[in-house]
Design an enzyme around this catalytic site. Structure first.
Site: not given
Ligand code: GAL
Length: 643
Positions: A141, A312
């Protein structure tokens, strides 16, 4: 099509075989590991310990699982930070961040780049050919925890070099930025300062360029990792797990170096953090807003050039929003099917087992904290695993008929020169997405300048800076195009175009904007005509010779039709937006449905998926042959059918 994020370093080695077996029993095929494990992979400089990772990869592979290995650069270890404190990012006031969280690095540090190269290369060389390894995730991320910017010495040096390349001479820089204003002129690039800590706002042109520079730093950092991995791990793909609504770097450009995009989907967390009003946050607190995950699926499918994973997937409450509710029963299952409906190749849950220690101990997993016992989310994932076996291979995702142009520079340009406190790009685009989905239409998000062949309707909620290639793509398209406020309102240097907004879009829109007004909450301007509702937040004063479809109270044009282009000269409230979209889809000749606020439809090939996000039952259309679910879709339930 299911996966899971696993942290073997958190659990005793004796648990690994049982974990692997139980994953397979649930129908999980992919496991992502390793992305925060640097301190275990290299406990001290050059003292590599790869044995444990080899053993766990053998166990996972032996159980039939396919492995995605994360490069561990999102969490550099303590010894490295002590050796090179200059790696740390610096805040606007010149204070370096400390060790003890994660992402404590600066993309513009050369030392950091060489350290990243070193660890990625060692890992890629060692594990790149492991038989169970199918792909890689770079870092974790980018941009998480607000880590795109840093304001230290390396940033200043990098920015000055970047400006030298862009402008060649200080005079050209002064000219481009309008530095004569307030005596901001510089005599050389060495006099340029970082655009922060000025008494009042810094020059917006400088801020926009600093943003571009920082975004390019991430693009090149990611490409560097990809090159190393490709060199040592042939036949394996590379992805990155982007996060929804992280807008401080250009994900279209980062995506260019990847084989496909992934994103991390936390619909309940995003409902809490992204939606603007308390009323909406409460309405959707336990089911999440129907469009919040789909919007990001559609964006990252675009960024992945048609291919994406959810790396995720939220399995229960998260820990990071101001409030973290438990999803209503069925929502973990629903969210999994929803991602697949939007074209996800794999949905991978975060995480296998809830951690009873450290920062994320309130974050659910598929298993209860520290135990070998499925959580509610784990049980729902097991149901999906079984259902997937019955449903079999899903058809290919097809191009939608509606495209929305999503531009990162637009976000930055509107941020550096907001003019109205609540004029935000992401919210505006999200608001335009909603009514189109309420009409039962599928949507693609596309980059500015992308070819628009095959689209019947193109929405451009706001596009302040419009390069010539993007104008060309609009001109070449046969779609009905709806431009929103502030489109064509700035040059690439963040100045006002000589012909006034809509600048390079003037021929297409037929609109010339002579004044703009931002409207504080509570103010509005009614619009009437073929469309109706109110302008809120923002309203423009426009001259036009083209047809006017809607007018403000004083008779000024609000919605203008120029050939197949429409220009909407305001931030529309829900009613005005809905009626504008209805008008546009009719012009585009699209067939629509009228869905209630809690129901959405999405097609994947010949399959139609229906989701009830918490509300009254919804009956599938007559003639629907069910593939999964029932013909009356109850709250928190799904159905799939073919006609
Ligand atoms: C993501 C991140 C994960 C974990 C998760 C918790 O943003 O990639 O490492 O922190 O959030 O929801």
């Amino acid at each position: 099509m299911l996966g899971v994020c696993y942290y073997p370093e958190h659990w005793p080695e004796a648990w690994w075989p049982d974990d692997a077996r139980r994953m397979r029993e649930m129908g999980i095929v992919f496991v992502r590991i390793g992305e925060f494990a640097w301190s275990r992979l290299e406990p001290s400089r050059d003292a590599f310990d790869f044995g444990w990772l080899e053993r766990v990869m053998d166990i996972l592979g032996g159980a039939g699982l396919k492995i995605v290995l994360g490069t561990p650069t999102a969490a550099p270890p303590k010894w490295l930070m002590d050796e090179y404190p200059e790696i740390r990012p610096v805040d606007e006031q010149g204070r370096a961040y400390g060790f003890g969280g994660r992402r404590h690095y600066n993309f513009s540090s050369d030392v950091w780049r060489s350290e990243s190269r070193r660890i990625v290369e060692r890992l890629a060389r060692h594990f790149g050919q492991h038989p169970a390894l199918v792909g890689w995730q770079t870092d974790n991320e980018y941009g998480c925890h607000g880590t795109v910017f840093s304001w230290g010495a390396d940033d200043l040096k990098g920015f000055r070099d970047w400006l030298r390349r862009r402008y060649q001479t200080a005079d050209q820089l002064n000219e481009a930025w309008g530095n004569v204003f307030w005596s901001m002129e510089v005599r050389s690039f060495d006099e340029v300062a970082l655009p922060a800590m000025t008494v009042t706002e810094p020059n917006p042109a400088a801020r926009l360029d600093f943003w571009r520079f920082k975004s390019e730093e991430i693009v090149s950092y990611n490409s560097m990792q990809c090159e190393i991995v490709r060199a040592h791990s042939p036949g394996r793909w590379i992805t990155h797990n982007f996060m929804g609504f992280f807008n401080s770097f250009d994900a279209w450009k980062v995506g260019g170096a990847l084989d496909f995009a992934s994103h991390d989907s936390y619909p309940l967390g995003l409902t809490e953090t992204f939606l603007p009003t308390e009323e909406e946050k409460c309405r959707w607190a336990e089911t999440s807003h129907p469009d919040i995950a789909p919007f990001n699926h559609d964006l990252y499918r675009g960024i992945g050039r048609g291919r994406f994973w959810v790396m995720e997937q939220q399995p229960g409450p998260v820990n990071w929003a101001p409030w973290n509710p438990v999803p209503k029963p069925g929502m973990v299952r629903l969210r999994t099917w929803e991602a697949l409906a939007h074209g996800a190749e794999v949905v991978s849950y975060f995480r296998w087992r809830q951690a009873p220690f450290a920062q994320e101990q309130f974050h659910a997993g598929l298993n209860l904290p520290g135990l070998h016992e499925l959580s509610v989310g784990g049980r729902e994932a097991t149901v999906v695993g079984r259902e997937l076996e019955t449903v079999g291979v899903l058809p290919e995702t097809e191009q939608a008929r509606v495209a929305i142009v999503y531009d990162y520079e637009a976000i930055w340009a509107l941020r550096v020169l907001p003019q109205g406190k609540d004029f935000g790009f992401s919210e505006l685009v999200f608001r335009w997405y909603e009514p189109v989905r309420r009409l039962g239409l599928d949507v693609d998000l596309v980059a500015p300048g992308a070819p628009l062949d095959g689209y019947a309707l193109v929405l451009v909620p706001s596009l302040p800076i419009v390069p010539q290639a993007t104008v060309g793509a609009f001109e070449a398209s046969e779609a009905v195009i709806v431009f929103g406020p502030r489109s064509g309102s700035k040059t690439p240097n963040c100045t006002t175009p000589a012909n006034l907004p809509t600048g390079p879009l003037a021929d297409l829109t037929g609109a010339r904007v002579t004044q703009v007004a931002s409207l504080r909450p509570g103010l509005k301007d009614a619009v009437r005509g073929e469309v109706s509702g109110n302008a809120v937040r923002w309203r423009e004063y426009v001259e036009t010779d083209a047809k006017v479809l809607g007018r403000f109270e004083n008779d000024d044009p609000a919605l203008i039709a120029n050939g197949r282009s429409l220009y909407l000269a305001c931030w529309p409230d829900e009613k005005l937006l809905a009626s504008t979209m209805r008008y546009a889809v009719q012009e585009a000749g699209l067939e629509v449905l009228d869905l209630p606020e809690h129901v959405r439809i999405r097609r994947r090939g010949g399959y139609t998926f229906c989701f009830n996000y918490g509300g009254p039952d919804w009956a599938c259309p007559a003639g629907a042959k069910l593939v999964l679910g029932e013909s009356v879709v109850k709250s928190q339930q799904i159905a799939i059918w073919v006609i």
